[in-house]
Design an enzyme around this catalytic site. Structure first.
Site, PDB file in Angstrom:
ATOM      1  N   GLN A   1      46.829  51.100  24.817  1.00  0.00           N
ATOM      2  CA  GLN A   1      45.091  49.874  25.613  1.00  0.00           C
ATOM      3  C   GLN A   1      44.541  50.991  25.898  1.00  0.00           C
ATOM      4  O   GLN A   1      44.431  51.459  27.315  1.00  0.00           O
ATOM      5  CB  GLN A   1      45.881  49.117  26.679  1.00  0.00           C
ATOM      6  CG  GLN A   1      44.681  47.999  28.007  1.00  0.00           C
ATOM      7  CD  GLN A   1      45.410  47.667  28.830  1.00  0.00           C
ATOM      8  OE1 GLN A   1      44.983  46.877  29.476  1.00  0.00           O
ATOM      9  NE2 GLN A   1      46.192  46.403  28.182  1.00  0.00           N
TER      10      GLN A   1
ATOM     11  N   TYR B   1      46.314  45.554  40.299  1.00  0.00           N
ATOM     12  CA  TYR B   1      45.555  45.577  40.503  1.00  0.00           C
ATOM     13  C   TYR B   1      44.917  44.303  41.917  1.00  0.00           C
ATOM     14  O   TYR B   1      46.269  43.964  42.100  1.00  0.00           O
ATOM     15  CB  TYR B   1      44.802  44.495  39.226  1.00  0.00           C
ATOM     16  CG  TYR B   1      44.395  44.939  37.583  1.00  0.00           C
ATOM     17  CD1 TYR B   1      44.204  46.453  38.021  1.00  0.00           C
ATOM     18  CD2 TYR B   1      45.222  44.553  36.858  1.00  0.00           C
ATOM     19  CE1 TYR B   1      44.440  46.815  37.198  1.00  0.00           C
ATOM     20  CE2 TYR B   1      44.302  44.656  35.517  1.00  0.00           C
ATOM     21  CZ  TYR B   1      44.143  45.822  35.540  1.00  0.00           C
ATOM     22  OH  TYR B   1      43.963  47.094  33.742  1.00  0.00           O
TER      23      TYR B   1
ATOM     24  N   LYS C   1      22.880  43.927  32.014  1.00  0.00           N
ATOM     25  CA  LYS C   1      22.224  43.155  33.357  1.00  0.00           C
ATOM     26  C   LYS C   1      22.122  44.167  34.536  1.00  0.00           C
ATOM     27  O   LYS C   1      21.227  44.599  35.410  1.00  0.00           O
ATOM     28  CB  LYS C   1      23.388  42.497  34.604  1.00  0.00           C
ATOM     29  CG  LYS C   1      24.616  43.519  35.082  1.00  0.00           C
ATOM     30  CD  LYS C   1      25.988  42.629  35.016  1.00  0.00           C
ATOM     31  CE  LYS C   1      25.771  41.274  35.812  1.00  0.00           C
ATOM     32  NZ  LYS C   1      26.920  41.012  35.992  1.00  0.00           N
TER      33      LYS C   1
ATOM     34  N   TRP D   1      41.277  42.755  35.931  1.00  0.00           N
ATOM     35  CA  TRP D   1      41.130  44.372  37.188  1.00  0.00           C
ATOM     36  C   TRP D   1      39.900  43.904  37.692  1.00  0.00           C
ATOM     37  O   TRP D   1      38.934  43.036  37.092  1.00  0.00           O
ATOM     38  CB  TRP D   1      40.614  44.958  36.290  1.00  0.00           C
ATOM     39  CG  TRP D   1      40.504  46.636  36.679  1.00  0.00           C
ATOM     40  CD1 TRP D   1      40.734  47.203  37.848  1.00  0.00           C
ATOM     41  CD2 TRP D   1      39.089  47.241  36.629  1.00  0.00           C
ATOM     42  NE1 TRP D   1      40.296  48.207  38.651  1.00  0.00           N
ATOM     43  CE2 TRP D   1      39.202  48.889  37.096  1.00  0.00           C
ATOM     44  CE3 TRP D   1      38.359  47.117  35.520  1.00  0.00           C
ATOM     45  CZ2 TRP D   1      38.415  49.202  37.318  1.00  0.00           C
ATOM     46  CZ3 TRP D   1      37.121  48.581  35.265  1.00  0.00           C
ATOM     47  CH2 TRP D   1      37.554  49.559  36.650  1.00  0.00           C
TER      48      TRP D   1
ATOM     49  N   GLN E   1      36.884  39.601  43.558  1.00  0.00           N
ATOM     50  CA  GLN E   1      35.846  38.760  43.908  1.00  0.00           C
ATOM     51  C   GLN E   1      36.419  36.969  43.153  1.00  0.00           C
ATOM     52  O   GLN E   1      35.366  36.350  43.864  1.00  0.00           O
ATOM     53  CB  GLN E   1      34.759  38.589  41.878  1.00  0.00           C
ATOM     54  CG  GLN E   1      34.313  40.468  42.474  1.00  0.00           C
ATOM     55  CD  GLN E   1      33.389  41.056  40.839  1.00  0.00           C
ATOM     56  OE1 GLN E   1      34.559  41.321  39.674  1.00  0.00           O
ATOM     57  NE2 GLN E   1      32.491  41.199  40.722  1.00  0.00           N
TER      58      GLN E   1
HETATM   59  P1  NDP Z   1      34.057  44.450  30.740  1.00  0.00           P
HETATM   60  O1  NDP Z   1      33.446  46.082  30.299  1.00  0.00           O
HETATM   61  O2  NDP Z   1      33.646  43.658  29.562  1.00  0.00           O
HETATM   62  O3  NDP Z   1      33.417  44.368  32.423  1.00  0.00           O
HETATM   63  C1  NDP Z   1      33.712  42.291  33.184  1.00  0.00           C
HETATM   64  C2  NDP Z   1      33.004  42.772  33.914  1.00  0.00           C
HETATM   65  O4  NDP Z   1      30.729  42.902  33.353  1.00  0.00           O
HETATM   66  C3  NDP Z   1      32.722  41.141  34.782  1.00  0.00           C
HETATM   67  O5  NDP Z   1      34.027  41.027  35.371  1.00  0.00           O
HETATM   68  C4  NDP Z   1      31.211  41.258  35.289  1.00  0.00           C
HETATM   69  O6  NDP Z   1      31.547  41.529  36.139  1.00  0.00           O
HETATM   70  C5  NDP Z   1      30.372  41.645  34.261  1.00  0.00           C
HETATM   71  N1  NDP Z   1      30.264  40.249  32.636  1.00  0.00           N
HETATM   72  C6  NDP Z   1      30.990  40.356  31.643  1.00  0.00           C
HETATM   73  N2  NDP Z   1      30.315  39.378  31.342  1.00  0.00           N
HETATM   74  C7  NDP Z   1      29.475  39.378  32.046  1.00  0.00           C
HETATM   75  C8  NDP Z   1      28.179  38.698  31.270  1.00  0.00           C
HETATM   76  N3  NDP Z   1      28.132  37.381  29.542  1.00  0.00           N
HETATM   77  N4  NDP Z   1      26.934  38.788  31.876  1.00  0.00           N
HETATM   78  C9  NDP Z   1      26.940  39.743  32.464  1.00  0.00           C
HETATM   79  N5  NDP Z   1      27.740  39.927  33.011  1.00  0.00           N
HETATM   80  C10 NDP Z   1      28.556  40.070  32.505  1.00  0.00           C
HETATM   81  O7  NDP Z   1      35.624  44.373  30.847  1.00  0.00           O
HETATM   82  P2  NDP Z   1      36.084  44.975  32.243  1.00  0.00           P
HETATM   83  O8  NDP Z   1      36.244  45.954  32.806  1.00  0.00           O
HETATM   84  O9  NDP Z   1      36.903  43.958  32.933  1.00  0.00           O
HETATM   85  O10 NDP Z   1      37.655  45.740  31.622  1.00  0.00           O
HETATM   86  C11 NDP Z   1      38.762  44.321  31.042  1.00  0.00           C
HETATM   87  C12 NDP Z   1      40.120  44.259  31.718  1.00  0.00           C
HETATM   88  O11 NDP Z   1      40.513  45.150  30.775  1.00  0.00           O
HETATM   89  C13 NDP Z   1      40.541  44.099  32.946  1.00  0.00           C
HETATM   90  O12 NDP Z   1      40.159  42.870  33.247  1.00  0.00           O
HETATM   91  C14 NDP Z   1      41.583  44.651  32.541  1.00  0.00           C
HETATM   92  O13 NDP Z   1      42.347  43.908  32.052  1.00  0.00           O
HETATM   93  C15 NDP Z   1      41.483  45.513  31.233  1.00  0.00           C
HETATM   94  N6  NDP Z   1      41.028  47.000  31.851  1.00  0.00           N
HETATM   95  C16 NDP Z   1      42.568  47.829  31.659  1.00  0.00           C
HETATM   96  C17 NDP Z   1      42.386  49.305  32.351  1.00  0.00           C
HETATM   97  C18 NDP Z   1      43.491  50.276  31.862  1.00  0.00           C
HETATM   98  O14 NDP Z   1      42.992  51.251  32.245  1.00  0.00           O
HETATM   99  N7  NDP Z   1      44.465  49.940  30.932  1.00  0.00           N
HETATM  100  C19 NDP Z   1      41.000  49.805  32.921  1.00  0.00           C
HETATM  101  C20 NDP Z   1      39.827  49.158  33.014  1.00  0.00           C
HETATM  102  C21 NDP Z   1      40.286  47.390  32.444  1.00  0.00           C
HETATM  103  P3  NDP Z   1      30.126  41.405  37.042  1.00  0.00           P
HETATM  104  O15 NDP Z   1      29.547  39.865  36.626  1.00  0.00           O
HETATM  105  O16 NDP Z   1      31.207  41.444  38.770  1.00  0.00           O
HETATM  106  O17 NDP Z   1      28.819  42.552  37.538  1.00  0.00           O
END
Ligand code: NDP
Length: 321
Positions: free
Chosen positions: A182, A56, A222, A23, A29
């Site tokens: 989920q 997505y 961050k 997502w 990106q």
């Molecule tokens: P997170 O809350 O872990 O956020 C991930 C984002 O945080 C990254 O894309 C990056 O963004 C930043 N990040 C991750 N690791 C680090 C680090 N070590 N240091 C600094 N910044 C970091 O998870 P997501 O919100 O991406 O959700 C994870 C997954 O869950 C999704 O990919 C999807 O598969 C699922 N999902 C499902 C939903 C649903 O309704 N069922 C809704 C949302 C997500 P950046 O670098 O751009 O700042």
């Protein structure tokens, strides 16, 4: 770091406690090259679950993941792929924001086509649909499993009552039951997993694949001094996240958690992810990453798990109170 695997609730399928989702990142990106680089780091560390959804990047996220899987040629036995259906891609009356039988039976074919797969391991009803009887959705999802297009089905962000209703309908009619949910789960979003669903783990053996473990990056620390360039908060279309990510109260807690992470000799992201994994009801924590380096860092959470003793867990509670 050694990967651990957990059963998806009462199902026999085992998923890695850390998994990778697409997502925001895949498409907006990450192109195929970078998405593949992230998946490589994960796969090589033992991640066996990659999460996706029809909606997505308007279908591009499935296309990108499908291309990577085809290029790598990893044995199909070694990984678990999901998709999620609800919002739809086709602008017609029966194909948007729905879980009706027509939409579900056509949408899964579109997802399989974009992913280049014969079946997905997991398929989720991405939200609940108040306009379709749960019974119609349960029959359609069960038929999808019977047709071999998905191996297990579940829900995402359904209420406990809706999940239980779906389970009971399936049981009454000897259909394939929903086995997983989920939900969002992080230090900032706990109510559903810890309270609302509390009885479902024992009662129906519900497994969880949880999302946004870092609250979209907030829990990496961050945003404590503002919005860094290139972060999720700067992306067009995600303006709605900005207030949450820069919220002063939340960031005060994040700063305090950062101090604790330092004492534990780990990064805050690793601490926040390990905290999610520590909950035994969570089958897998779906992580997100905009760079392979983040995937690498986040997998280091596995090493932090053992440092989360009772004293540390209470200190985290104290900070979050
Ligand atoms: P997170 O809350 O872990 O956020 C991930 C984002 O945080 C990254 O894309 C990056 O963004 C930043 N990040 C991750 N690791 C680090 C680090 N070590 N240091 C600094 N910044 C970091 O998870 P997501 O919100 O991406 O959700 C994870 C997954 O869950 C999704 O990919 C999807 O598969 C699922 N999902 C499902 C939903 C649903 O309704 N069922 C809704 C949302 C997500 P950046 O670098 O751009 O700042």
């Amino acid at each position: 770091m050694t990967m651990q695997y957990r059963r998806l609730g009462r199902a026999g399928l085992k998923v890695s406690v850390l998994s990778l989702g697409s997502w925001v990142t895949f498409g907006a990106q990450l192109d195929t090259g970078l998405a593949g680089a992230c998946m490589d780091v994960a796969y090589e560390a033992g991640v066996n679950f990659f999460d996706n959804a029809e909606a997505y990047a308007g279908g591009d996220s499935e296309r990108i993941m499908g291309k990577v899987l085809a290029e790598r040629g990893w044995p199909r036995q070694r990984y678990v792929v999901s998709t999620k259906l609800f919002w739809g891609l086709d602008d017609s009356v029966n194909m948007r924001n729905t879980l009706n039988r027509k939409y579900l039976s056509q949408a899964i074919d579109g997802s399989l086509d974009r992913l280049g797969l014969d079946f997905v391991d997991l398929v989720f009803c991405h939200r609940a649909d108040p306009e379709t009887p749960i019974e119609e959705t349960v029959w359609a999802m069960s038929d999808m499993v019977s047709a071999g297009k998905a191996l297990y089905w579940g829900t995402s962000e359904w209420s406990a009552d809706e999940i239980r209703a779906a389970y009971e309908i399936a049981e009454r009619h000897h259909l394939h039951k929903p086995v997983m949910e989920q939900p969002q789960y992080s230090l900032f979003a706990r109510e559903r997993v810890e309270q609302e669903y509390a009885r479902l783990y024992e009662d129906i053996g519900l497994g969880l694949t949880t999302w946004s473990p870092l609250a979209s990056g907030l829990l990496s620390g961050k945003y404590v001094d503002g919005i860094p360039e290139g972060s999720r908060a700067t992306l067009p279309g995600y303006e709605w996240l900005r207030d949450r990510l820069t919220d002063p109260d939340a960031n005060a807690k994040v700063r305090a958690l950062g101090g604790l992470a330092e004492e534990l000799s780990c990064s805050l992201a690793q601490l926040a992810l390990a905290w999610c994994v520590k909950n035994p009801h969570v089958s897998t924590v779906i992580t997100g990453a905009s760079r392979p380096e983040q995937v690498h860092e986040n997998l280091g959470a596995l090493d932090v798990l053992g440092r989360l003793d009772d004293v540390t867990m209470s200190r985290i509670e104290e900070i979050m109170r």
